[in-house]
Design an enzyme around this catalytic site. Structure first.
Site, mmCIF file in Angstrom:
data_model
loop_
_atom_site.group_PDB
_atom_site.id
_atom_site.type_symbol
_atom_site.label_atom_id
_atom_site.label_comp_id
_atom_site.label_asym_id
_atom_site.label_seq_id
_atom_site.Cartn_x
_atom_site.Cartn_y
_atom_site.Cartn_z
ATOM 1 N N HIS A 1 87.189 39.165 108.479
ATOM 2 C CA HIS A 1 87.855 40.133 109.351
ATOM 3 C C HIS A 1 88.819 39.391 110.270
ATOM 4 O O HIS A 1 88.561 38.261 110.693
ATOM 5 C CB HIS A 1 86.821 40.911 110.167
ATOM 6 C CG HIS A 1 87.394 42.086 110.882
ATOM 7 N ND1 HIS A 1 88.083 41.970 112.066
ATOM 8 C CD2 HIS A 1 87.388 43.411 110.581
ATOM 9 C CE1 HIS A 1 88.482 43.166 112.461
ATOM 10 N NE2 HIS A 1 88.076 44.058 111.578
ATOM 11 N N GLU B 1 93.821 45.309 106.338
ATOM 12 C CA GLU B 1 93.879 45.710 107.741
ATOM 13 C C GLU B 1 95.030 44.976 108.427
ATOM 14 O O GLU B 1 94.880 43.808 108.802
ATOM 15 C CB GLU B 1 92.572 45.370 108.455
ATOM 16 C CG GLU B 1 91.388 46.214 108.046
ATOM 17 C CD GLU B 1 90.243 46.057 109.035
ATOM 18 O OE1 GLU B 1 89.819 47.065 109.609
ATOM 19 O OE2 GLU B 1 89.790 44.928 109.244
#
Length: 248
Positions: free
Chosen positions: A95, A163
């Site tokens: 992430h 993302e």
């Protein structure tokens, strides 16, 4: 593999009571208590939530996994085998917040991917560019470099989540055209270069909310969503999952 996949990333939020209350609300709703829905909870609550989710259909995910495979003197680490033991079906890997704050590089992320797959946990590799990289026109190269580790995955199932860093928690959302472009790029790159899973899901993450979820999920090559802040509100998460459920 069918239908959209929606994973709510709770990040470093909730306490024991609020985590249980949120999970209970999701379990009580047919839109969220179904296949294709998962929650990535803080590590300290995974065991309790695994017990609570028993009998339901919601998948449990970790927010990270150790790059070390074997048990041993790795203080603070949680291995893939431990996550599998507690009942995690998924594990987030790479992430942007971990890339930024913990300087995780491709070597560490490849080890995490391999460890998760070996333990029977499906890793979700997160990729995405910063605003500066987007504005410089370098975003495809950035994502290509982040995807490169998939060439070294010999076997196993995994998921990719795109993302854009500039859209995470900012309220900014990539345009549908931008989303379609990068998702097509990721799928084409994986088809030509990636090992392991022959058919890869690509999720979109970055300020996914109740009001924009349906349009995002209907975009070509978007196989689901990785949801941040909106997943902490049961009603908002329900709307997102409902939108995904319509597209099975």
């Amino acid at each position: 593999m069918s239908g959209k996949l929606v994973i709510g990333n709770w990040k470093m939020n909730t306490r024991g009571d609020s985590a249980r209350q949120l999970a209970a609300a999701l379990l009580a709703d047919g839109q969220t208590n179904r296949e294709g829905v998962g929650i990535a909870a803080p590590a300290v609550y995974l065991a309790a939530l695994a017990e609570q989710l028993k009998g339901g259909k919601i998948a449990l995910s970790s927010q990270d996994v150790s790059r070390f495979a074997a048990d041993g003197a790795f203080t603070g680490e949680v291995s893939a085998a431990m996550l599998a033991d507690v009942g995690c079906r998924y594990a987030l890997v790479g992430h942007s917040e971990r890339r930024q704050y913990f300087r995780e590089d491709n070597a560490a992320l490849l080890a995490k991917m391999r460890n998760a797959i070996a333990a029977g946990v499906t890793p979700v590799l997160c990729v995405g560019e910063t605003l500066a990289q987007r504005e410089a026109g370098d975003y495809l190269n950035v994502v290509r470099e982040q995807l490169a580790i998939l060439s070294d995955i010999a076997d196993g199932e995994y998921v990719v989540a795109y993302e854009p860093v500039w859209a995470i928690g900012t309220g900014k959302v990539a345009s549908l055209e931008q989303i379609a472009e990068i998702h097509a790029f990721i799928k084409n790159w994986c088809l030509q270069n990636a090992g392991g899973s022959a058919k890869i899901r690509v999720l979109y993450g970055g300020s996914v909310k109740a009001e924009n979820a349906e349009a995002i999920l209907a975009t070509e090559n978007v196989d689901g969503a990785l949801v941040g802040g909106a997943s902490l509100d049961a009603d908002s998460f329900r709307v997102i999952c409902q939108a995904a459920g319509k597209m099975i």
